[in-house]
Scaffold this active site. Sequence first.
Site, mmCIF file in Angstrom:
data_model
loop_
_atom_site.group_PDB
_atom_site.id
_atom_site.type_symbol
_atom_site.label_atom_id
_atom_site.label_comp_id
_atom_site.label_asym_id
_atom_site.label_seq_id
_atom_site.Cartn_x
_atom_site.Cartn_y
_atom_site.Cartn_z
ATOM 1 N N LYS A 57 -70.083 -42.674 25.254
ATOM 2 C CA LYS A 57 -69.011 -43.362 25.601
ATOM 3 C C LYS A 57 -68.295 -44.280 26.451
ATOM 4 O O LYS A 57 -68.038 -45.119 25.757
ATOM 5 C CB LYS A 57 -68.046 -42.271 27.066
ATOM 6 C CG LYS A 57 -67.302 -41.939 26.346
ATOM 7 C CD LYS A 57 -66.346 -40.876 28.558
ATOM 8 C CE LYS A 57 -66.405 -39.231 27.415
ATOM 9 N NZ LYS A 57 -66.241 -38.210 28.968
ATOM 10 N N PHE A 104 -50.915 -36.417 38.314
ATOM 11 C CA PHE A 104 -50.017 -35.454 37.487
ATOM 12 C C PHE A 104 -50.084 -35.400 36.340
ATOM 13 O O PHE A 104 -48.947 -35.604 35.488
ATOM 14 C CB PHE A 104 -49.115 -35.624 38.650
ATOM 15 C CG PHE A 104 -49.125 -34.595 39.762
ATOM 16 C CD1 PHE A 104 -48.841 -33.059 40.323
ATOM 17 C CD2 PHE A 104 -49.549 -35.947 41.036
ATOM 18 C CE1 PHE A 104 -49.803 -33.041 41.487
ATOM 19 C CE2 PHE A 104 -49.433 -35.277 42.049
ATOM 20 C CZ PHE A 104 -49.413 -34.135 42.531
ATOM 21 N N GLU A 133 -51.122 -34.606 29.272
ATOM 22 C CA GLU A 133 -52.135 -35.040 28.350
ATOM 23 C C GLU A 133 -50.703 -35.659 27.352
ATOM 24 O O GLU A 133 -50.030 -35.364 26.969
ATOM 25 C CB GLU A 133 -53.161 -34.404 27.277
ATOM 26 C CG GLU A 133 -54.617 -33.740 28.118
ATOM 27 C CD GLU A 133 -54.832 -33.016 27.454
ATOM 28 O OE1 GLU A 133 -55.469 -33.123 26.121
ATOM 29 O OE2 GLU A 133 -55.408 -32.517 28.340
ATOM 30 N N ASN A 159 -49.374 -27.709 39.417
ATOM 31 C CA ASN A 159 -49.278 -26.735 38.272
ATOM 32 C C ASN A 159 -49.000 -24.742 38.554
ATOM 33 O O ASN A 159 -48.648 -24.496 37.334
ATOM 34 C CB ASN A 159 -51.105 -26.789 37.925
ATOM 35 C CG ASN A 159 -51.036 -28.610 37.577
ATOM 36 O OD1 ASN A 159 -50.086 -28.938 37.268
ATOM 37 N ND2 ASN A 159 -52.466 -28.702 36.969
ATOM 38 N N CYS A 175 -55.659 -28.080 32.019
ATOM 39 C CA CYS A 175 -55.452 -27.852 33.604
ATOM 40 C C CYS A 175 -54.658 -26.126 33.425
ATOM 41 O O CYS A 175 -55.740 -25.817 34.586
ATOM 42 C CB CYS A 175 -54.573 -28.616 33.358
ATOM 43 S SG CYS A 175 -55.161 -30.386 33.915
ATOM 44 N N LYS A 183 -56.735 -23.034 34.290
ATOM 45 C CA LYS A 183 -58.177 -22.881 34.848
ATOM 46 C C LYS A 183 -57.330 -23.330 36.206
ATOM 47 O O LYS A 183 -57.413 -22.603 36.973
ATOM 48 C CB LYS A 183 -58.950 -23.598 34.366
ATOM 49 C CG LYS A 183 -58.858 -25.966 35.245
ATOM 50 C CD LYS A 183 -59.710 -26.557 34.687
ATOM 51 C CE LYS A 183 -59.943 -27.803 35.306
ATOM 52 N NZ LYS A 183 -59.640 -28.063 36.615
ATOM 53 N N ARG A 187 -58.649 -27.368 24.137
ATOM 54 C CA ARG A 187 -59.485 -26.700 24.838
ATOM 55 C C ARG A 187 -57.532 -25.634 26.058
ATOM 56 O O ARG A 187 -57.062 -26.163 25.883
ATOM 57 C CB ARG A 187 -59.559 -27.783 25.970
ATOM 58 C CG ARG A 187 -60.484 -28.024 25.988
ATOM 59 C CD ARG A 187 -60.733 -29.143 27.289
ATOM 60 N NE ARG A 187 -60.616 -30.541 27.402
ATOM 61 C CZ ARG A 187 -60.072 -31.159 27.778
ATOM 62 N NH1 ARG A 187 -61.180 -30.581 28.984
ATOM 63 N NH2 ARG A 187 -59.384 -32.160 28.361
HETATM 64 C C1 UDX Z 1 -50.229 -30.361 32.399
HETATM 65 C C2 UDX Z 1 -49.068 -31.098 34.260
HETATM 66 O O1 UDX Z 1 -47.927 -31.000 33.620
HETATM 67 C C3 UDX Z 1 -50.183 -32.397 34.823
HETATM 68 O O2 UDX Z 1 -48.784 -32.840 35.065
HETATM 69 C C4 UDX Z 1 -51.284 -32.052 35.210
HETATM 70 O O3 UDX Z 1 -51.782 -32.995 36.023
HETATM 71 C C5 UDX Z 1 -52.264 -31.302 33.876
HETATM 72 O O4 UDX Z 1 -51.673 -29.953 33.076
HETATM 73 P P1 UDX Z 1 -50.723 -30.714 30.142
HETATM 74 O O5 UDX Z 1 -51.681 -29.442 30.280
HETATM 75 O O6 UDX Z 1 -50.943 -32.184 29.656
HETATM 76 O O7 UDX Z 1 -50.376 -31.292 31.506
HETATM 77 O O8 UDX Z 1 -50.078 -29.793 29.592
HETATM 78 P P2 UDX Z 1 -48.047 -30.058 29.785
HETATM 79 O O9 UDX Z 1 -47.351 -30.786 29.006
HETATM 80 O O10 UDX Z 1 -47.623 -29.036 31.337
HETATM 81 O O11 UDX Z 1 -48.058 -28.215 28.560
HETATM 82 C C6 UDX Z 1 -49.007 -27.224 29.574
HETATM 83 C C7 UDX Z 1 -49.026 -26.146 28.426
HETATM 84 O O12 UDX Z 1 -47.551 -25.239 28.582
HETATM 85 C C8 UDX Z 1 -49.082 -26.432 26.754
HETATM 86 O O13 UDX Z 1 -49.907 -25.387 26.142
HETATM 87 C C9 UDX Z 1 -47.687 -26.104 26.448
HETATM 88 O O14 UDX Z 1 -47.327 -25.881 25.523
HETATM 89 C C10 UDX Z 1 -47.147 -25.546 27.598
HETATM 90 N N1 UDX Z 1 -45.396 -25.213 28.255
HETATM 91 C C11 UDX Z 1 -44.941 -26.652 28.388
HETATM 92 C C12 UDX Z 1 -44.847 -24.334 27.677
HETATM 93 O O15 UDX Z 1 -45.445 -23.112 26.693
HETATM 94 N N2 UDX Z 1 -43.042 -23.995 27.723
HETATM 95 C C13 UDX Z 1 -42.900 -25.132 28.166
HETATM 96 O O16 UDX Z 1 -41.910 -25.389 28.277
HETATM 97 C C14 UDX Z 1 -43.788 -25.972 28.442
#
Ligand code: UDX
Length: 420
Positions: A25, A142, A145, A198, A250, A253, A317
Amino acid sequence: MGLVSGAAFAEFGHEVIIMDIDREKIEKLERGIVPIHEPGLERLLNKNTDRISYTTNMEEAVREAWVHFICVWTPPDLDGSADLSAVRAVARELGKQFAKLKVKTPIVVTKSTVPVGTGKMIQRMVRQSFKDECKIVSNPEFLRESQAVADMMRPDRIVIGSNDEEAAQTVADIYQGVKAPVVMTDLATAEMIKYAANAFLATKISFINEVANICELTGADVDKVAEGIGTDPRIGKAFLKAGMGYGGSCFPKDVRALHQFSNAEGYAFKLLKSVIEVNEQQRQMIVDKVNKHLKILNGKNILVLGLAFKAHTDDVRESGSIDIIGRLQSQGANISAYDPLALLNAKKVLNDLVIMVRDAHEGALGADAIIIATEWPEFKELEWAKIKTIMRKPLIIDGRNLLDPVAMRERGFVYEGVGR
Ligand code: UDX
């Protein structure tokens, strides 16, 4: 998270050393190759090359730095608790290097999501070798991705927790110029804020998914319900998209870890138990919908559109899609799958029986059903009229409520979304 934070800190004007034990990396980064897909990251790293250096050598990193951010992964253990072995290893090694180099009042900051009490544990680990003063700060991230750079540069808030005011102020100063409210707390509170944030967002998703399920039984439309309640600022529009549940590195877990460490403290967090159960149920519900229409899945051809846990990322993941594929395969279904970005990563976790196709049209040939498992906008633009003619059965199970039910039914598809 480490790379995005490092790039942003350099952009804020600081000298940054990025250290990882993964030589491959680091070598890639030195050659200007960014090993993850994150929009805007490459540009930010390139712009700040004169302020960023890379190393695999902890001694070198410690010698040059004053504030040390721990950004390692805390994957779930078998019982759902956060596996802190990487955090412990870093803390122990930092302690050794602090002692060896006789560092003066170093500051160790956790960005990794860690259970309440980890800051104190890090202090103990460092102390094993380093007997002088070392200050501990929690500065949870926070970042989402695919939007991590924007989230880092324009955060909704900056949380800084420490039992040492001076150390907290030093970390706050690193963010000088960033326009965001700064929440200053003690160490334990900052650690809890990350989990509570979260878990609350995951709760919103499971809540709207349960509303979706009752919508299906009553003929109401969950998307409209979400719009109707989301316009109330006390509720808010975000995270009310019903579907096949949350995934990613996130939410699953962190929700499990908060539930687990609440239990360990003697408190049964009942609400979170339900949040987890509903999320699991949403995935099975997609499979049940396929079963409802196709009855026996053995020998049936199913195309799964989307493998990433959400759109605009190559990350698989805890992806609901991967989970559902396993459930369908266990009933004997033949699976083909397509994703615009995540095919390579999915290949590493799926078995050889899943046929990866280069485009959705190829996979639709002879399919008995199509499942939309990731909300990639480009799936809206597929040539659905043509797809209908090449499928064996025109069945669409839309796990993300991406397509317009009326338009799909008008095209002759048997269409099922979630709660619509
Ligand atoms: C999340 C948090 O948003 C972020 O603040 C934290 O630091 C890391 O975890 P992320 O894992 O990148 O970020 O994804 P996110 O956009 O939050 O979505 C998480 C999951 O929820 C996805 O599978 C998404 O499809 C699902 N989701 C999200 C829904 O099913 N409905 C929604 O309204 C929003």
